[in-house]
Design an enzyme around this catalytic site. Structure first.
Site, PDB file in Angstrom:
ATOM      1  N   LYS A 189       0.982  -1.157   0.098  1.00 29.59           N
ATOM      2  CA  LYS A 189       0.015  -0.010  -0.076  1.00 29.59           C
ATOM      3  C   LYS A 189       0.772   1.402   0.047  1.00 29.59           C
ATOM      4  CE  LYS A 189      -4.207   1.381  -0.315  1.00 29.59           C
ATOM      5  NZ  LYS A 189      -5.183   0.923  -1.308  1.00 29.59           N
ATOM      6  N   SER A 382      -8.875  -0.640  -4.677  1.00 35.01           N
ATOM      7  CA  SER A 382      -8.753  -0.353  -3.426  1.00 35.01           C
ATOM      8  C   SER A 382     -10.329  -0.137  -3.217  1.00 35.01           C
ATOM      9  CB  SER A 382      -8.080   0.937  -3.229  1.00 35.01           C
ATOM     10  OG  SER A 382      -7.657   0.799  -1.766  1.00 35.01           O
TER      11      SER A 382
END
Length: 583
Positions: A189, A382
């Site tokens: 991430k 996401s």
């Protein structure tokens, strides 16, 4: 005083007259629009598709074009364009397509969808002529499907492979004495890397390399098939920088010839049997959209809901996915008995985790009543993937960017900047120790840091649980393919994150099958804005357009990134790790 009053009253009267006249002018123009006849296609028509136009999921309103016989200048939405090309395939009036492919303003999956539509058009023994003075790789990856592709003798074809570059702000923040307090879940991430690193982490480099290689491999495979070359040869062209001029592009088989614009148009005349002095009947996609009935009709309805942009809390703006607005849209489709299935089209790199949860909830309720199919565009990562994970079936293009299952948040500590750089200090009172926990004027305490990290970990667990339940996978497996990592669509199918490769047409057909209907039409959301809304919206967009022109595309992109950063502070973000810009 008397002369001042005369001038003031005269100016006021002029302003009132101008306002009233402008109002009636707009009303008259709107009325003429409503009553205007359909444009005609005419004979020997050539449909023009210009890749320099950005074909968005939701068409951009252009009230000025609407007023000034603007069907010529209107850029259709992507799905409208694809349906127009399909309609043109069986339209005897349309003899071919003229593809302007010098550059390409569209993403990878959008380009892939257009390319597939052009290939299908050719299957009806109709021609596609592609041309660009200088053809970029983005233009070429679509243009190479054409019957013939030409470039300007003094132009050329860009063929050097793909590259991406990320911007890192850690050094700038250090100079400004700003400390980014970052909390994230998932080693891939990397959305916060620009604030905490000066270069890519090993994890980010790994995922970015695999992403680039996947996109590049698709370019090589499609070009090899279209140009009757092998991928190793095409790869060598890029490695050895062999395509340096227009002549090289012909020599190595990337284009069919070198022609000026007038020569290309002479060939189109020959193909349509037109004379030397005849005018080519070029018809823009915008005009063709007004001239023909290209949408499916039927008794039952399938809802198609387009979700494009950042996912944000509240109602949202025009190019965003507001949780309240989209919850309402899905609920409206869910409660409409005439709507037998829902297709949710996503083109989003994510955003607010809470907003994603709100829309996910409404889609889950809808799934209990009727089939819910999700179609991915350029990006569904996401938060964009969060929305989709519980659908009955998920479709993506080969080059869709998806995955990025992870969460983060960011709170800057600007105490040093305010105090040392600006000489500003803060003081105040509070009723409890953590009442001012989210302020940027001082650092977080250790307990506040633990609270935020726990919140991020909890949100990540919820995200993984949603995916595991929806995709019928274990949480452990979801974590192994999650950790914020991005994937291309073809790999996502292998991993079980996506069901099938296909576009919006395939998703709609799947919805119809699941609903067991054959006679149907589409009900598309959001609704098109009214004329007055378009005028007011155009006024709102004008400063942004001016800023974009002044800064240029690269500068405007940096500006947008900085602007987005303001919305990250203190809120759990399910957002793609980077904005993909490939050169």
């Amino acid at each position: 005083m008397s002369s001042f009053l005369k001038i003031f009253l005269a100016s006021l009267l002029a302003l009132i007259v101008f306002t009233v006249a402008a109002f009636f002018l707009l009303v008259g123009m709107a009325g003429s629009l409503a009553s205007s006849e359909k444009p005609t296609v005419g004979g020997k028509a050539i449909l023009v598709v210009n890749l320099e136009d950005e074909f968005k999921e939701i068409a951009e309103d252009n009230p000025i074009a609407e007023i000034t016989a603007g069907e010529e200048n209107q850029t259709p939405a992507l799905y409208d364009l694809l349906r127009l090309i399909r309609h043109a395939k069986s339209d005897s009036a349309v003899k071919g397509i003229y593809l302007r492919c010098g550059s390409n303003a569209n993403g990878f999956a959008t380009g892939e969808a257009i390319r597939e539509a052009l290939a299908d058009f050719k299957s009806a023994n109709k021609f596609v002529i592609a041309y660009g003075d200088v053809i970029t790789q983005g233009g070429y990856r679509v243009g190479n499907v054409a019957s013939k592709i030409y470039c300007n003798p003094k132009g050329g074809v860009d063929w050097k492979g793909y590259a991406m570059q990320l911007l890192f702000l850690k050094g700038t923040l250090e100079k400004l004495d700003i400390q980014p307090q970052i909390f994230y879940a998932g080693k891939f991430k990397s959305a916060t890397e620009p604030f905490r690193e000066t270069k890519m982490t090993d994890a980010n480099r790994q995922q970015s390399t695999e992403l680039m290689n996947g996109l590049y491999e698709q370019l090589l495979l499609q070009t090899a098939e279209a140009r009757k070359l092998d991928t190793a040869t095409l790869h060598r062209y890029a490695n050895e920088n062999l395509i340096r001029s227009a002549n090289d592009a012909v020599k190595y088989g990337l284009v069919d010839g070198l022609k000026y614009d007038d020569e290309v148009k002479d060939e189109i005349k020959q193909r349509t049997g037109s004379g030397k002095y005849d005018k080519i009947n070029f018809i823009t996609a915008g005009k063709y959209m007004k001239a023909v009935d290209y949408k499916k009709s039927g008794k039952s309805k399938i809802a198609v809901i387009y979700a494009q942009g950042d996912i944000i809390d509240g109602k949202g703006e025009k190019e965003s996915i507001g949780s309240e607005s989209y919850r309402t849209l899905v609920r409206k489709a869910r409660l409409d008995k005439d709507i037998k299935a829902i297709v949710f089209r996503i083109n989003s790199g994510g955003g607010s985790a809470l907003a994603s949860e709100v829309i996910w909830r409404e889609l889950t309720l809808a799934k209990a009543d009727k089939p819910v199919i999700v179609s991915f565009g350029d990006v569904a990562a996401s938060g964009g993937y969060y929305l989709a994970c519980n659908a009955d079936s998920i479709f993506a293009e080969h080059n869709t960017i998806t995955g990025s299952i992870g969460v983060f948040t960011l709170i800057p500590n600007m105490q040093g900047f305010f105090n040392k750089k600006l000489g500003v200090t803060f003081d105040g009172v509070k009723t409890s120790p953590d009442a001012d926990a989210m302020t940027v004027s001082k650092p977080l305490t250790e307990s506040q840091k633990r609270f935020l990290q726990n919140d991020i970990d909890s949100t990540y667990h919820t995200f993984k649980s949603r995916v595991a339940e929806g995709r019928k996978l274990s949480i452990e497996y979801v974590d192994s393919v999650g950790q914020g990592r991005v994937w291309i669509g073809s790999k996502a199918v292998e991993l079980g994150l996506v069901d099938r490769i296909g576009g919006l047409d395939q998703a709609v057909a799947c919805a119809a099958r699941m609903a067991k209907i054959t006679d149907y039409r589409l009900r598309e959301y959001p609704d098109k804005r009214g004329f007055l809304d378009m005028i007011l919206g155009s006024k709102e967009q004008a400063p942004q357009a001016a800023l974009r022109q002044e800064l240029g595309e690269d500068g405007y992109r940096v500006y947008q990134q900085i602007k987005k950063t303001k919305n990250l502070s203190g809120k759990a973000q399910a957002r793609m790790p980077f904005e993909l810009v490939v050169e």
